[in-house]
Design an enzyme around this catalytic site. Sequence first.
Site, PDB file in Angstrom:
ATOM      1  N   GLY A 101      93.647   2.307  95.075  1.00  0.00           N
ATOM      2  CA  GLY A 101      92.503   2.914  94.385  1.00  0.00           C
ATOM      3  C   GLY A 101      91.795   4.019  95.150  1.00  0.00           C
ATOM      4  O   GLY A 101      90.641   4.313  94.888  1.00  0.00           O
ATOM      5  N   GLY A 103      93.401   7.162  95.807  1.00  0.00           N
ATOM      6  CA  GLY A 103      94.066   8.447  95.578  1.00  0.00           C
ATOM      7  C   GLY A 103      95.371   8.651  96.326  1.00  0.00           C
ATOM      8  O   GLY A 103      95.850   9.767  96.423  1.00  0.00           O
ATOM      9  N   LEU A 104      95.944   7.565  96.863  1.00  0.00           N
ATOM     10  CA  LEU A 104      97.192   7.734  97.619  1.00  0.00           C
ATOM     11  C   LEU A 104      98.428   7.358  96.797  1.00  0.00           C
ATOM     12  O   LEU A 104      99.509   7.120  97.340  1.00  0.00           O
ATOM     13  CB  LEU A 104      97.144   6.923  98.920  1.00  0.00           C
ATOM     14  CG  LEU A 104      96.055   7.353  99.913  1.00  0.00           C
ATOM     15  CD1 LEU A 104      96.090   6.479 101.162  1.00  0.00           C
ATOM     16  CD2 LEU A 104      96.202   8.827 100.320  1.00  0.00           C
ATOM     17  N   GLY A 105      98.252   7.297  95.498  1.00  0.00           N
ATOM     18  CA  GLY A 105      99.410   7.111  94.606  1.00  0.00           C
ATOM     19  C   GLY A 105      99.943   5.696  94.539  1.00  0.00           C
ATOM     20  O   GLY A 105     101.100   5.485  94.171  1.00  0.00           O
ATOM     21  N   SER A 106      99.088   4.693  94.901  1.00  0.00           N
ATOM     22  CA  SER A 106      99.624   3.324  94.909  1.00  0.00           C
ATOM     23  C   SER A 106     100.082   2.891  93.517  1.00  0.00           C
ATOM     24  O   SER A 106     101.131   2.265  93.382  1.00  0.00           O
ATOM     25  CB  SER A 106      98.605   2.345  95.475  1.00  0.00           C
ATOM     26  OG  SER A 106      97.459   2.334  94.669  1.00  0.00           O
ATOM     27  N   SER A 107      99.343   3.259  92.467  1.00  0.00           N
ATOM     28  CA  SER A 107      99.771   2.774  91.149  1.00  0.00           C
ATOM     29  C   SER A 107     101.052   3.467  90.695  1.00  0.00           C
ATOM     30  O   SER A 107     101.927   2.827  90.110  1.00  0.00           O
ATOM     31  CB  SER A 107      98.663   2.856  90.107  1.00  0.00           C
ATOM     32  OG  SER A 107      98.159   4.145  90.050  1.00  0.00           O
ATOM     33  N   ALA A 109     103.418   4.603  92.701  1.00  0.00           N
ATOM     34  CA  ALA A 109     104.516   4.037  93.492  1.00  0.00           C
ATOM     35  C   ALA A 109     104.919   2.671  92.927  1.00  0.00           C
ATOM     36  O   ALA A 109     106.106   2.336  92.867  1.00  0.00           O
ATOM     37  CB  ALA A 109     104.109   3.926  94.960  1.00  0.00           C
ATOM     38  N   ASP A 149     102.215  12.347  89.869  1.00  0.00           N
ATOM     39  CA  ASP A 149     102.329  11.364  90.955  1.00  0.00           C
ATOM     40  C   ASP A 149     103.654  10.605  90.881  1.00  0.00           C
ATOM     41  O   ASP A 149     104.346  10.439  91.882  1.00  0.00           O
ATOM     42  CB  ASP A 149     101.175  10.347  90.894  1.00  0.00           C
ATOM     43  CG  ASP A 149      99.878  10.950  91.394  1.00  0.00           C
ATOM     44  OD1 ASP A 149      99.806  12.190  91.530  1.00  0.00           O
ATOM     45  OD2 ASP A 149      98.937  10.170  91.652  1.00  0.00           O
TER      46      ASP A 149
END
Length: 315
Positions: A101, A103-107, A109, A149
């Site tokens: 949550g 902004g590092l693209g976890s969702s 990925a 993303d």
Amino acid sequence: MKSKASAPGKVILFGEHFVVYGVKAILCAINKRIQVTAEDIDENKITIKSNIGSLSEKPNKNISEIKSPLKPFYHLADKMLKEQNEIKGLKITVDSEIPLGVGLGSSSACCVAGAAAISRLFGEKSQKEILELAIESEKTIFQNTSGADCTVCTFGGIMEYDKKNGFQKLEYEPNFHLVIANSRIEHSTESVVSKVKQFKEENIKKFSNLCEEETKLIKDVLIILKENNMKELGKKIIQNQEYLETIGISNEKLRHMIKVGEKFSLGSKITGAGGGGCIFSLVDESNLVNILEEFENNNYECFSVKIDFKGLDTF
Ligand code: PMV
């Protein structure tokens, strides 16, 4: 049978927010990953376990009944189960190195690794097909996703993106270290984007000038990246941060983090929506230990990353 896949997180190097208004953005995959393991089970159930919680539901439910951030996995599993009648249920396990949550693209990925691991139990799919599945599943939690993303998480490396022309992977492979510092303030991309929209409406001329400036900056950055010129890249990072300050997506904490980063870096900026989330600093190898110590001494969670050129991996 078991199938595993992993996908990298991402940072937006340049162009966030302005990209919403047609300017080009530059994204890159980072070497922090999410791994998804999918296996078939005898029970007619979909179970998902991750570090943000778990979910266990019967298949065939309407997606609107699933009230969980793990919805994309349910969507993928349910879709695959419906398309055949050999596998009864699925167990999905998620292991993440990417903070959530911020902004590092976890969702994204999760969606990419999830689409690859789950679909592989049912047959081989191309990367393009996996990407389509991933974007479809991401839409269950973020209806208006551009797909940028998921695209960078699938293919890795650096990518330019704009609304009109879509994605283009850059062929060059610059070699630099970024140190990411996390404000631990979860941000809502949607609400920061609408704040910027308000700024734009109240400052029409100023905003249009900023879009022009950002377009020029990105054009320069594309040359600088090709030349792997870190000093110049640092200057552009600082300049881009000034534009982000102007449109009002920064705050006290983020400004302090950028100040902390300044001492040992070539340039620091917010990455992603802002309002919280993360900043990154472009760092020379010789200053890596110093900057990590500096952030830690100021009580900021931080870690160093490099560009991930691998993208989606299945095993
Ligand atoms: O923080 P993130 O990864 O959600 O980044 C959002 C990027 C924006 O440009 C602010 C919005 C968008 O849709 O491009």
